[in-house]
Design an enzyme around this catalytic site. Structure first.
Site, PDB file in Angstrom:
ATOM      1  N   ASP A  48       1.044  10.460   3.045  1.00  0.00           N
ATOM      2  CA  ASP A  48       1.671  11.380   3.984  1.00  0.00           C
ATOM      3  C   ASP A  48       0.625  12.327   4.559  1.00  0.00           C
ATOM      4  O   ASP A  48       0.404  13.424   4.071  1.00  0.00           O
ATOM      5  CB  ASP A  48       2.771  12.164   3.266  1.00  0.00           C
ATOM      6  CG  ASP A  48       3.824  12.642   4.235  1.00  0.00           C
ATOM      7  OD1 ASP A  48       3.717  12.301   5.433  1.00  0.00           O
ATOM      8  OD2 ASP A  48       4.739  13.349   3.808  1.00  0.00           O
ATOM      9  N   TYR A  85      -7.181   2.239   5.479  1.00  0.00           N
ATOM     10  CA  TYR A  85      -6.181   1.184   5.317  1.00  0.00           C
ATOM     11  C   TYR A  85      -6.296   0.040   6.322  1.00  0.00           C
ATOM     12  O   TYR A  85      -5.525  -0.899   6.260  1.00  0.00           O
ATOM     13  CB  TYR A  85      -4.756   1.735   5.258  1.00  0.00           C
ATOM     14  CG  TYR A  85      -4.309   2.571   6.453  1.00  0.00           C
ATOM     15  CD1 TYR A  85      -4.229   2.033   7.726  1.00  0.00           C
ATOM     16  CD2 TYR A  85      -3.930   3.894   6.254  1.00  0.00           C
ATOM     17  CE1 TYR A  85      -3.810   2.793   8.799  1.00  0.00           C
ATOM     18  CE2 TYR A  85      -3.497   4.671   7.322  1.00  0.00           C
ATOM     19  CZ  TYR A  85      -3.445   4.117   8.596  1.00  0.00           C
ATOM     20  OH  TYR A  85      -3.023   4.870   9.647  1.00  0.00           O
ATOM     21  N   GLU A 101       0.847  -1.206   0.000  1.00  0.00           N
ATOM     22  CA  GLU A 101       0.000   0.000   0.000  1.00  0.00           C
ATOM     23  C   GLU A 101       0.873   1.242   0.000  1.00  0.00           C
ATOM     24  O   GLU A 101       1.864   1.292   0.734  1.00  0.00           O
ATOM     25  CB  GLU A 101      -0.874   0.029   1.261  1.00  0.00           C
ATOM     26  CG  GLU A 101      -1.770  -1.172   1.410  1.00  0.00           C
ATOM     27  CD  GLU A 101      -2.464  -1.183   2.784  1.00  0.00           C
ATOM     28  OE1 GLU A 101      -2.467  -0.152   3.476  1.00  0.00           O
ATOM     29  OE2 GLU A 101      -2.988  -2.251   3.143  1.00  0.00           O
ATOM     30  N   LYS A 154      10.726   3.512   3.098  1.00  0.00           N
ATOM     31  CA  LYS A 154      10.567   4.944   2.790  1.00  0.00           C
ATOM     32  C   LYS A 154      11.141   5.295   1.427  1.00  0.00           C
ATOM     33  O   LYS A 154      12.096   4.679   0.976  1.00  0.00           O
ATOM     34  CB  LYS A 154      11.286   5.774   3.859  1.00  0.00           C
ATOM     35  CG  LYS A 154      10.645   5.717   5.225  1.00  0.00           C
ATOM     36  CD  LYS A 154       9.331   6.462   5.225  1.00  0.00           C
ATOM     37  CE  LYS A 154       8.956   7.024   6.573  1.00  0.00           C
ATOM     38  NZ  LYS A 154       9.713   8.064   7.117  1.00  0.00           N
ATOM     39  N   CYS A 174      21.027  46.719 -12.880  1.00  0.00           N
ATOM     40  CA  CYS A 174      20.852  45.398 -13.486  1.00  0.00           C
ATOM     41  C   CYS A 174      22.190  44.652 -13.468  1.00  0.00           C
ATOM     42  O   CYS A 174      23.201  45.187 -13.929  1.00  0.00           O
ATOM     43  CB  CYS A 174      20.363  45.554 -14.922  1.00  0.00           C
ATOM     44  SG  CYS A 174      20.396  44.023 -15.860  1.00  0.00           S
ATOM     45  N   LYS A 204       2.245   4.607   1.239  1.00  0.00           N
ATOM     46  CA  LYS A 204       2.211   5.207   2.578  1.00  0.00           C
ATOM     47  C   LYS A 204       1.853   6.677   2.396  1.00  0.00           C
ATOM     48  O   LYS A 204       2.696   7.493   2.018  1.00  0.00           O
ATOM     49  CB  LYS A 204       3.569   5.041   3.257  1.00  0.00           C
ATOM     50  CG  LYS A 204       3.555   5.441   4.718  1.00  0.00           C
ATOM     51  CD  LYS A 204       4.786   4.879   5.425  1.00  0.00           C
ATOM     52  CE  LYS A 204       4.772   5.157   6.915  1.00  0.00           C
ATOM     53  NZ  LYS A 204       4.850   6.582   7.237  1.00  0.00           N
ATOM     54  N   CYS A 240      14.601  45.283 -15.020  1.00  0.00           N
ATOM     55  CA  CYS A 240      15.690  46.046 -15.603  1.00  0.00           C
ATOM     56  C   CYS A 240      15.079  47.006 -16.617  1.00  0.00           C
ATOM     57  O   CYS A 240      14.217  46.633 -17.396  1.00  0.00           O
ATOM     58  CB  CYS A 240      16.656  45.091 -16.291  1.00  0.00           C
ATOM     59  SG  CYS A 240      17.709  45.914 -17.477  1.00  0.00           S
ATOM     60  N   CYS A 286      19.778  45.589 -22.899  1.00  0.00           N
ATOM     61  CA  CYS A 286      20.219  44.551 -21.966  1.00  0.00           C
ATOM     62  C   CYS A 286      20.403  43.207 -22.682  1.00  0.00           C
ATOM     63  O   CYS A 286      19.460  42.697 -23.286  1.00  0.00           O
ATOM     64  CB  CYS A 286      19.186  44.411 -20.846  1.00  0.00           C
ATOM     65  SG  CYS A 286      19.634  43.167 -19.636  1.00  0.00           S
ATOM     66  N   CYS A 304      23.337  44.406 -17.368  1.00  0.00           N
ATOM     67  CA  CYS A 304      23.670  45.536 -18.241  1.00  0.00           C
ATOM     68  C   CYS A 304      23.867  46.846 -17.484  1.00  0.00           C
ATOM     69  O   CYS A 304      24.118  47.872 -18.093  1.00  0.00           O
ATOM     70  CB  CYS A 304      22.597  45.720 -19.319  1.00  0.00           C
ATOM     71  SG  CYS A 304      21.097  46.480 -18.696  1.00  0.00           S
TER      72      CYS A 304
HETATM   73  S1  IVH Z   1      -0.741   0.788   8.740  1.00  0.00           S
HETATM   74  C1  IVH Z   1      -0.261  -1.318  12.518  1.00  0.00           C
HETATM   75  N1  IVH Z   1      -0.998   1.642   6.267  1.00  0.00           N
HETATM   76  O1  IVH Z   1       2.012   5.583   8.643  1.00  0.00           O
HETATM   77  C2  IVH Z   1      -0.156  -0.576  11.247  1.00  0.00           C
HETATM   78  N2  IVH Z   1      -0.164   3.142   7.886  1.00  0.00           N
HETATM   79  O2  IVH Z   1       4.156   4.815  10.790  1.00  0.00           O
HETATM   80  C3  IVH Z   1      -0.340   0.867  11.400  1.00  0.00           C
HETATM   81  N3  IVH Z   1       0.281   5.394   7.019  1.00  0.00           N
HETATM   82  O3  IVH Z   1       0.508   6.373  11.701  1.00  0.00           O
HETATM   83  C4  IVH Z   1      -0.403   1.667  10.206  1.00  0.00           C
HETATM   84  N4  IVH Z   1      -0.343   5.005   4.960  1.00  0.00           N
HETATM   85  O4  IVH Z   1      -0.409   7.497   9.618  1.00  0.00           O
HETATM   86  C5  IVH Z   1      -0.626   1.954   7.520  1.00  0.00           C
HETATM   87  N5  IVH Z   1      -1.319   2.252   4.063  1.00  0.00           N
HETATM   88  C6  IVH Z   1      -0.951   2.571   5.299  1.00  0.00           C
HETATM   89  C7  IVH Z   1      -0.492   3.854   5.642  1.00  0.00           C
HETATM   90  C8  IVH Z   1      -0.097   4.106   6.961  1.00  0.00           C
HETATM   91  C9  IVH Z   1       0.119   5.913   5.795  1.00  0.00           C
HETATM   92  C10 IVH Z   1       0.822   6.133   8.194  1.00  0.00           C
HETATM   93  C11 IVH Z   1      -0.108   6.150   9.375  1.00  0.00           C
HETATM   94  C12 IVH Z   1       0.670   5.623  10.527  1.00  0.00           C
HETATM   95  C13 IVH Z   1       2.067   5.680  10.038  1.00  0.00           C
HETATM   96  C14 IVH Z   1       2.842   4.495  10.585  1.00  0.00           C
END
Ligand code: IVH
Length: 676
Positions: free
Chosen positions: A121, A229, A117, A318, A412, A119, A430, A436, A415
């Site tokens: 932000d 999620y 999945e 990451k 400038c 992650k 300018c 220029c 020039c």
């Molecule tokens: S699972 C026990 N799935 O990442 C599992 N987390 O460091 C807990 N996050 O606080 C999280 N996308 O805010 C999970 N597809 C995803 C995620 C996700 C973003 C964030 C979430 C969590 C942090 C974990």
């Protein structure tokens, strides 16, 4: 207050279901079922019925999404099950180690299936649904207890207020991420900056700041989304056997789940998913900071369990960070092709968003003041997707004692002409327009363009070549080009060279207004050039005019007058004009009309229907040219403009022998005077 009739109760119910459905289609499926206007009508109808019958109010009515101005207190809520965090894998080996440990613990030699999945932000939230209705929403907090943010969560359109379908357990807890898509983030920051408020550094801070609002009406205006999620229910037998199926279930209940999700078998496929998602990262409409791998089978998850605060069945890998700290070593000013003088931060090189960054534009002095950037400062650099790197924040605590403030240069850097900043304008420029080197190509392109001196054959391609080869430095040099010079250029034959020299020759005696326009003085368009020419008669008179004399010209206000004044003040520009004269360019004098507008003392009549503009707009434009616009036709009428289906006024004009013009001719005339 009237007691609701059964029909009213039914209608309220119908409207709520319909609005829920449309909301779901629009925000979760991205597939709107009705036009916005129709949605608004249904919404207002429901709002009105609820206002008339307060007894019919309901916490999960779609009308609640607009939020309330009551202050939220964010009370503490203890999570039923702790909200854990994830361990990180920083490289391929760490991911392979994770997979090996999973297999060892499960006692299996077979490859394990994972769900991959993105992650997201943003911020983790926990949502409770009782009997299908959203009853409580909480932040993660320290993982054991968070804050109650139900009122704010209700305003997020992709969060269902009621779960869809008939197979909904009594108590459902859905967890997911609340985030702000990039487009919404940019728009929000533009709005905040416009209102003189502080912009957010990144979408995650913007999402956090929006969820922390005391008034949910404010949150309601923030472009937040939610993606689910994970899911938990009290009676586990009601859930499918895998993470994947669980999320499908959650999707059927009305949540958005991430469309980039996929399954992978074994560490090798996981690493492939990582690479593929990283490739896609820059093109996604929201920010992700990595990928999460979760063991798919829920019985395996159970068997693996947790250590301290993270599950043994999941890990995050990451992506390279999109924000880093670095030091502003210097601020230099660059001159663009239109003369804009732009500050650029020279940075201590830093690896961010996948590339090494050593420069970042600071846009203009307002931006420098807004960020309060000094030379020597430590700053946040952000580079998201393919976007150019930006300085988003100064770390004030790290400012050294010898930090230097940034000043706009007076001259400038290319020039040495004066740098001018008009009050109220963010951009400094300018003033050496014709001279220029940074602006050379643009100045020549404008001078030769069709509406200016119309030098056929002198297009961008040849301008690039002539300037790059050093054959043309200013517009005056164009007139010194010979067929012999030109044929020395690659791909320039005898015939094209002769044609070009002839076209240049034909531009030697321009009418004054075209020549004035061709000089490329800022904000002097065709109409202003015409006004100036007919008001002053000669270029010399324009050049000598003081501010008051310039402002007396119709069409010229203080800003334009300032541009004209500073253009002619520059020695370089005057020298180029001398050089043009020496090269045989003779701009023509024009008869002075004493500043009178072209249709001065004329009376015009508009009749019939115009297709390109309203009659009012046409009247304004004719008045701008000095005409009086009358309602009836007489012998004294100068001209009648007859649109579609013109009637008696047209007949009368014809009888009296008054000039009649159709709409096309009017448009042509307005264009000629630069009003279109
Ligand atoms: S699972 C026990 N799935 O990442 C599992 N987390 O460091 C807990 N996050 O606080 C999280 N996308 O805010 C999970 N597809 C995803 C995620 C996700 C973003 C964030 C979430 C969590 C942090 C974990």
């Amino acid at each position: 207050m009237t007691k609701p009739l059964p029909e009213t109760i039914k209608r309220v119910d119908e409207l709520r279901s319909a609005l829920d459905e449309h909301n779901y289609r629009y925000y979760v499926l991205d597939d709107p079922g009705i036009p916005d206007a129709e949605y608004d009508r249904l919404f207002r109808e429901l709002q009105n019925l609820e206002a008339e019958h307060p007894g019919l109010e309901s916490a999960d009515s779609p009308t609640r999404r607009v939020g309330s101005s009551a202050e939220t207190s964010f009370e503490e809520v203890v999570h039923r099950l702790p909200m854990l965090s994830l361990d990180n894998a920083f490289n391929e080996d760490e991911l392979r180690d994770f997979d090996r440990r999973v297999r060892e613990r499960l006692g299996t030699d077979e490859d394990v299936e994972y769900v991959c999945e993105p992650k997201l932000d943003g911020l983790a939230v926990s949502l409770h649904y009782e009997q299908g209705s959203l009853t409580r929403a909480a932040t993660r907090g320290d993982g054991y207890a968070g804050e109650d943010i139900t009122a704010n969560i209700r305003t997020i359109p992709s969060v269902p207020l009621r779960l869809r379908g008939s197979d909904v357990p009594d108590l459902v807890e859905v967890r997911g991420e609340v985030y702000m898509p990039l487009a919404g983030f940019e728009a929000l920051n533009a709005r905040l900056e416009n209102q003189g408020e502080k912009a957010f550094v990144n979408p995650r801070n913007a999402a956090a700041g929006s969820l922390r609002q005391k008034k949910s009406t404010v949150t309601a205006r923030r472009p937040l989304e939610m993606c689910a999620y994970s899911v938990a229910v009290t009676d586990e037998s009601l859930l499918p056997d895998t993470q994947w199926e669980g999320l499908q279930q959650v999707q059927r209940w009305g949540f958005r789940i991430n469309p980039e999700m996929r399954k992978a078998v074994g560490a090798g496929e996981c690493l492939k998913a990582y690479e593929e998602l990283m490739q896609k990262r820059g093109g996604l409409p929201y920010e992700i900071d990595g990928i999460v791998f979760k063991v798919n089978r829920l019985d395996y998850q159970q068997a693996l369990g947790f250590v301290s605060r993270a599950p043994r069945w999941a890990i995050a890998q990451k992506f390279p960070a999109q924000e880093e700290l670095t030091v502003v070593e210097d601020v230099e000013f660059q001159v663009g092709r239109t003369g804009a003088v732009t500050p650029v931060a020279r940075l201590k090189p830093v690896f961010v968003g996948g590339v090494t960054v050593s420069n970042a534009t600071l846009h203009n002095m307002d931006e420098i003041r807004r960020l309060d950037v000094h030379i020597g400062d430590t700053v946040f650099i952000r580079r998201a997707g393919d976007v150019i790197p930006k300085v988003v924040k100064v770390v004030l605590e790290k400012r050294p004692a010898n930090a230097q403030s940034v000043e706009l240069p007076k001259q400038c850097p290319v020039c040495d002409s004066d740098v001018i900043q008009i009050e109220g304008e963010a951009i400094a420029r300018c003033s050496g327009g014709l001279f220029c080197p940074a602006q050379r190509k643009e100045a020549i392109r404008h001078y030769a363009s069709r509406k200016a001196l119309d030098i056929e054959g002198l297009g961008d391609k040849w301008i690039d070549i002539l300037v790059d080869q050093g054959m043309v430095k200013t517009v005056a040099d164009i007139y010194l080009l010979t067929v012999k010079d030109l044929t020395r250029l690659e791909r320039m034959g005898e015939k094209s060279a002769t044609n070009l020299v002839e076209a240049i020759d034909r531009s030697r005696q321009p009418v004054l207004w075209r020549f004035l326009y061709a000089l490329g003085i800022r904000e002097v368009g065709e109409a202003t050039a015409k006004s100036l020419a007919s008001h002053f008669g000669t270029l010399e008179a324009v050049a000598e005019a003081d501010m008051d004399a310039l402002i007396a010209v119709p069409d010229v206000g203080p800003i334009v007058a300032g541009h004209i004044g500073s253009f002619f003040e520059q020695t370089h520009n005057r020298e180029t004009l001398e050089a043009l004269r020496a090269a045989g360019v003779e701009w023509q004098e024009e008869e002075v009309t004493g500043g009178e507008k072209p249709l001065h003392s004329q009376t015009w009549v508009l009749t019939g229907t115009l297709s390109e503009m309203t009659r009012d707009e046409a009247r304004e434009k004719l008045e701008a040219l000095g005409a009086k616009v009358a309602g009836s036709v007489s012998k004294k009428t100068s001209c009648v403009v007859a649109g579609e289906a013109a009637g008696s006024k047209l007949t009368k004009a014809e009888q009296l022998g008054v000039t009649v013009m159709d709409e096309a001719a009017l448009l042509e005339m307005l264009k000629e005077y630069g009003l279109l």
